[in-house]
Design a protein around this motif. Sequence first.
Motif, PDB file in Angstrom:
ATOM      1  N   LEU A 137      -4.716  13.580 -15.177  1.00 28.96           N
ATOM      2  CA  LEU A 137      -4.548  14.747 -16.033  1.00 28.96           C
ATOM      3  C   LEU A 137      -5.847  15.539 -16.033  1.00 28.96           C
ATOM      4  CD1 LEU A 137      -2.219  15.777 -17.910  1.00 28.96           C
ATOM      5  CD2 LEU A 137      -3.413  14.666 -19.808  1.00 28.96           C
ATOM      6  N   ILE A 138      -5.743  16.865 -15.900  1.00 29.28           N
ATOM      7  CA  ILE A 138      -6.899  17.760 -15.943  1.00 29.28           C
ATOM      8  C   ILE A 138      -6.819  18.567 -17.227  1.00 29.28           C
ATOM      9  CG2 ILE A 138      -8.156  19.624 -14.775  1.00 29.28           C
ATOM     10  CD1 ILE A 138      -6.597  18.791 -12.198  1.00 29.28           C
ATOM     11  N   ILE A 139      -7.881  18.544 -18.002  1.00 29.09           N
ATOM     12  CA  ILE A 139      -7.984  19.368 -19.210  1.00 29.09           C
ATOM     13  C   ILE A 139      -9.095  20.373 -18.945  1.00 29.09           C
ATOM     14  CG2 ILE A 139      -8.439  19.419 -21.689  1.00 29.09           C
ATOM     15  CD1 ILE A 139      -7.303  16.202 -20.049  1.00 29.09           C
ATOM     16  N   SER A 140      -8.739  21.637 -18.837  1.00 31.75           N
ATOM     17  CA  SER A 140      -9.668  22.640 -18.322  1.00 31.75           C
ATOM     18  C   SER A 140      -9.889  23.793 -19.296  1.00 31.75           C
ATOM     19  CB  SER A 140      -9.136  23.196 -16.990  1.00 31.75           C
ATOM     20  OG  SER A 140      -9.905  24.293 -16.537  1.00 31.75           O
ATOM     21  N   THR A 141     -11.113  24.308 -19.299  1.00 31.11           N
ATOM     22  CA  THR A 141     -11.446  25.547 -19.978  1.00 31.11           C
ATOM     23  C   THR A 141     -11.031  26.729 -19.094  1.00 31.11           C
ATOM     24  OG1 THR A 141     -13.619  25.737 -18.931  1.00 31.11           O
ATOM     25  CG2 THR A 141     -13.484  24.410 -20.951  1.00 31.11           C
ATOM     26  N   PRO A 142     -11.073  27.961 -19.609  1.00 34.06           N
ATOM     27  CA  PRO A 142     -10.862  29.119 -18.731  1.00 34.06           C
ATOM     28  C   PRO A 142     -11.863  29.160 -17.574  1.00 34.06           C
ATOM     29  CG  PRO A 142     -10.612  29.785 -21.008  1.00 34.06           C
ATOM     30  CD  PRO A 142     -11.117  28.368 -21.040  1.00 34.06           C
ATOM     31  N   THR A 143     -13.110  28.751 -17.831  1.00 34.12           N
ATOM     32  CA  THR A 143     -14.104  28.725 -16.757  1.00 34.12           C
ATOM     33  C   THR A 143     -13.660  27.804 -15.636  1.00 34.12           C
ATOM     34  OG1 THR A 143     -15.899  29.160 -18.328  1.00 34.12           O
ATOM     35  CG2 THR A 143     -16.519  28.202 -16.212  1.00 34.12           C
ATOM     36  N   GLY A 144     -13.089  26.649 -15.981  1.00 31.88           N
ATOM     37  CA  GLY A 144     -12.656  25.685 -14.984  1.00 31.88           C
ATOM     38  C   GLY A 144     -11.295  25.971 -14.387  1.00 31.88           C
ATOM     39  N   LYS A 185     -12.390  35.298 -21.056  1.00 29.67           N
ATOM     40  CA  LYS A 185     -12.430  35.671 -22.466  1.00 29.67           C
ATOM     41  C   LYS A 185     -11.372  34.948 -23.303  1.00 29.67           C
ATOM     42  CE  LYS A 185     -14.407  40.324 -21.926  1.00 29.67           C
ATOM     43  NZ  LYS A 185     -14.189  41.769 -22.154  1.00 29.67           N
ATOM     44  N   LEU A 186     -10.433  34.283 -22.659  1.00 30.99           N
ATOM     45  CA  LEU A 186      -9.373  33.603 -23.402  1.00 30.99           C
ATOM     46  C   LEU A 186      -9.925  32.415 -24.182  1.00 30.99           C
ATOM     47  CD1 LEU A 186      -6.370  33.512 -20.899  1.00 30.99           C
ATOM     48  CD2 LEU A 186      -6.491  34.747 -23.057  1.00 30.99           C
ATOM     49  N   ASP A 187      -9.428  32.238 -25.379  1.00 31.47           N
ATOM     50  CA  ASP A 187      -9.765  31.070 -26.186  1.00 31.47           C
ATOM     51  C   ASP A 187      -8.610  30.092 -26.042  1.00 31.47           C
ATOM     52  OD1 ASP A 187     -10.798  29.254 -27.944  1.00 31.47           O
ATOM     53  OD2 ASP A 187     -10.608  30.510 -29.721  1.00 31.47           O
ATOM     54  N   ALA A 188      -8.579  29.417 -24.893  1.00 37.33           N
ATOM     55  CA  ALA A 188      -7.437  28.564 -24.576  1.00 37.33           C
ATOM     56  C   ALA A 188      -7.880  27.426 -23.672  1.00 37.33           C
ATOM     57  CB  ALA A 188      -6.342  29.389 -23.888  1.00 37.33           C
ATOM     58  N   ILE A 189      -7.082  26.379 -23.677  1.00 36.67           N
ATOM     59  CA  ILE A 189      -7.294  25.207 -22.830  1.00 36.67           C
ATOM     60  C   ILE A 189      -6.008  24.977 -22.046  1.00 36.67           C
ATOM     61  CG2 ILE A 189      -7.679  22.698 -22.820  1.00 36.67           C
ATOM     62  CD1 ILE A 189      -9.214  23.068 -25.484  1.00 36.67           C
ATOM     63  N   VAL A 190      -6.130  24.657 -20.757  1.00 37.94           N
ATOM     64  CA  VAL A 190      -4.951  24.344 -19.958  1.00 37.94           C
ATOM     65  C   VAL A 190      -4.953  22.855 -19.624  1.00 37.94           C
ATOM     66  CG1 VAL A 190      -6.019  24.907 -17.716  1.00 37.94           C
ATOM     67  CG2 VAL A 190      -3.533  24.988 -17.963  1.00 37.94           C
ATOM     68  N   ILE A 191      -3.774  22.251 -19.713  1.00 43.94           N
ATOM     69  CA  ILE A 191      -3.597  20.828 -19.429  1.00 43.94           C
ATOM     70  C   ILE A 191      -2.696  20.729 -18.199  1.00 43.94           C
ATOM     71  CG2 ILE A 191      -2.751  18.627 -20.322  1.00 43.94           C
ATOM     72  CD1 ILE A 191      -3.248  19.815 -23.162  1.00 43.94           C
ATOM     73  N   VAL A 192      -3.241  20.147 -17.127  1.00 43.20           N
ATOM     74  CA  VAL A 192      -2.557  20.141 -15.835  1.00 43.20           C
ATOM     75  C   VAL A 192      -2.311  18.701 -15.376  1.00 43.20           C
ATOM     76  CG1 VAL A 192      -2.629  20.921 -13.432  1.00 43.20           C
ATOM     77  CG2 VAL A 192      -3.744  22.292 -15.217  1.00 43.20           C
ATOM     78  N   PRO A 193      -1.051  18.255 -15.306  1.00 44.31           N
ATOM     79  CA  PRO A 193      -0.762  16.932 -14.743  1.00 44.31           C
ATOM     80  C   PRO A 193      -1.038  16.918 -13.239  1.00 44.31           C
ATOM     81  CG  PRO A 193       1.098  17.779 -16.035  1.00 44.31           C
ATOM     82  CD  PRO A 193       0.165  18.922 -15.801  1.00 44.31           C
ATOM     83  N   MET A 194      -1.566  15.805 -12.752  1.00 43.91           N
ATOM     84  CA  MET A 194      -1.855  15.653 -11.328  1.00 43.91           C
ATOM     85  C   MET A 194      -0.732  14.836 -10.680  1.00 43.91           C
ATOM     86  SD  MET A 194      -5.859  14.659 -11.915  1.00 43.91           S
ATOM     87  CE  MET A 194      -6.141  14.135 -10.211  1.00 43.91           C
ATOM     88  N   ASN A 195       0.051  15.497  -9.819  1.00 45.87           N
ATOM     89  CA  ASN A 195       1.153  14.835  -9.117  1.00 45.87           C
ATOM     90  C   ASN A 195       2.017  14.005 -10.067  1.00 45.87           C
ATOM     91  OD1 ASN A 195       0.147  15.819  -6.589  1.00 45.87           O
ATOM     92  ND2 ASN A 195      -1.319  14.147  -6.560  1.00 45.87           N
ATOM     93  N   PRO A 196       2.631  14.638 -11.055  1.00 47.14           N
ATOM     94  CA  PRO A 196       3.410  13.878 -12.036  1.00 47.14           C
ATOM     95  C   PRO A 196       4.657  13.247 -11.419  1.00 47.14           C
ATOM     96  CG  PRO A 196       3.761  16.233 -12.328  1.00 47.14           C
ATOM     97  CD  PRO A 196       2.649  16.091 -11.320  1.00 47.14           C
ATOM     98  N   HIS A 197       5.028  12.079 -11.953  1.00 51.96           N
ATOM     99  CA  HIS A 197       6.224  11.372 -11.475  1.00 51.96           C
ATOM    100  C   HIS A 197       7.476  12.192 -11.789  1.00 51.96           C
ATOM    101  CE1 HIS A 197       8.547   7.846 -10.291  1.00 51.96           C
ATOM    102  NE2 HIS A 197       9.261   7.960 -11.407  1.00 51.96           N
ATOM    103  N   THR A 198       7.458  12.894 -12.918  1.00 54.11           N
ATOM    104  CA  THR A 198       8.576  13.769 -13.299  1.00 54.11           C
ATOM    105  C   THR A 198       8.185  15.216 -13.027  1.00 54.11           C
ATOM    106  OG1 THR A 198       9.208  12.228 -15.050  1.00 54.11           O
ATOM    107  CG2 THR A 198      10.109  14.460 -15.181  1.00 54.11           C
ATOM    108  N   LEU A 199       8.933  15.889 -12.167  1.00 54.51           N
ATOM    109  CA  LEU A 199       8.553  17.235 -11.754  1.00 54.51           C
ATOM    110  C   LEU A 199       8.631  18.249 -12.890  1.00 54.51           C
ATOM    111  CD1 LEU A 199      10.169  17.410  -8.195  1.00 54.51           C
ATOM    112  CD2 LEU A 199       7.802  16.923  -8.819  1.00 54.51           C
ATOM    113  N   ILE A 222       0.455  23.191 -19.259  1.00 61.15           N
ATOM    114  CA  ILE A 222       0.683  23.903 -20.510  1.00 61.15           C
ATOM    115  C   ILE A 222      -0.657  24.459 -21.005  1.00 61.15           C
ATOM    116  CG2 ILE A 222       2.739  22.625 -21.191  1.00 61.15           C
ATOM    117  CD1 ILE A 222       1.032  20.948 -23.033  1.00 61.15           C
ATOM    118  N   VAL A 223      -0.598  25.619 -21.631  1.00 59.81           N
ATOM    119  CA  VAL A 223      -1.779  26.279 -22.174  1.00 59.81           C
ATOM    120  C   VAL A 223      -1.711  26.188 -23.695  1.00 59.81           C
ATOM    121  CG1 VAL A 223      -3.078  28.436 -22.323  1.00 59.81           C
ATOM    122  CG2 VAL A 223      -1.895  27.847 -20.200  1.00 59.81           C
ATOM    123  N   VAL A 224      -2.806  25.722 -24.310  1.00 55.27           N
ATOM    124  CA  VAL A 224      -2.840  25.543 -25.760  1.00 55.27           C
ATOM    125  C   VAL A 224      -4.043  26.287 -26.335  1.00 55.27           C
ATOM    126  CG1 VAL A 224      -1.663  23.323 -25.609  1.00 55.27           C
ATOM    127  CG2 VAL A 224      -4.162  23.380 -25.632  1.00 55.27           C
TER     128      VAL A 224
END
Length: 293
Positions: A178-185, A201-215, A220-222
């Motif tokens: 799982l990748i938890i990224s800032t806008p910079t990342g 400039k966004l005040d948000a975090i994106v959560i990115v699954p890496m090769n998830p078993h369930t497509l 998701i952006v939070v």
Amino acid sequence: MSEFNRIGLVGRAGSDRALGTLKRLINYLQGAGLEVVLEEETARSLSVPDLEVSNNDTLGKTCDLVIVVGGDGSLLGAARSLCRHKVPLLGVNRGRLGFLTDISPNDIEARVEEVLAGKYIMETRFLLDSSVVRQGALVGTGEALNDVVIHPGRFIRMIELELYIDGQFVYSLRSDGLIISTPTGSTAYALSGGGPIMHPKLDAIVIVPMNPHTLSSRPIVVDGNSEIRIVVGEHNRAYPHVTCDGQSHVVTNPGDQILINKKPHKLHLIHPLNHNFYETCRSKLGWGSHLGE
């Protein structure tokens, strides 16, 4: 008189190109009558006599501006060390991509002169704090300007995680990580994992699954102020690693909790006046230019 009179310099250790640019920069700054302070590891690589040398803490406390000569990795390291001091950073690109270090060494004197004259864009970027808790005890921490990555370590194995945001259960996940990224990342590892590009400039975090078993497990952006909690599954055969900006890492055990939230200290990043995020994306990511060009 410039608002920047005491300039700290940080360079990419082991890079002849970076060291050559640093020497050129030192000559320019000294010729302009400014105080120059070298970060101690940079000083060991550079071997320039009669210059003040300081550790990162002193550099952050006493300098008006810190110039980082290297790649984005060099600036990431400086950001993690110096953000608590609120000293602004200016990046000179001696790496490959250069999303953060956006001054070309070919016109370094002209661009730095503009900054010293007050002609620049200042922006803030937030960082992430991460901690690993085991049976109520803190076992490791880290901080990241780009991303916090949970991965299986040296061996590729599916890992099981549970994701909670602001105390609410989101989903259980079986994936390579799982990748938890800032806008910079968002233009770094998260992008290669299928995450969206987010404007800085966004005040948000994106959560990115890496090769998830369930497509159906999609990025998701939070909200940037979200409290993210990840529970390592009890039945994992792997011992997932928590890595911040590809540097510091903590090895977890089944049942551990990984807590991630926005760091209270922000990075203050300086760009030349001609800086344009979308133009940077076009040039670095190969986006198309105007039709007909």
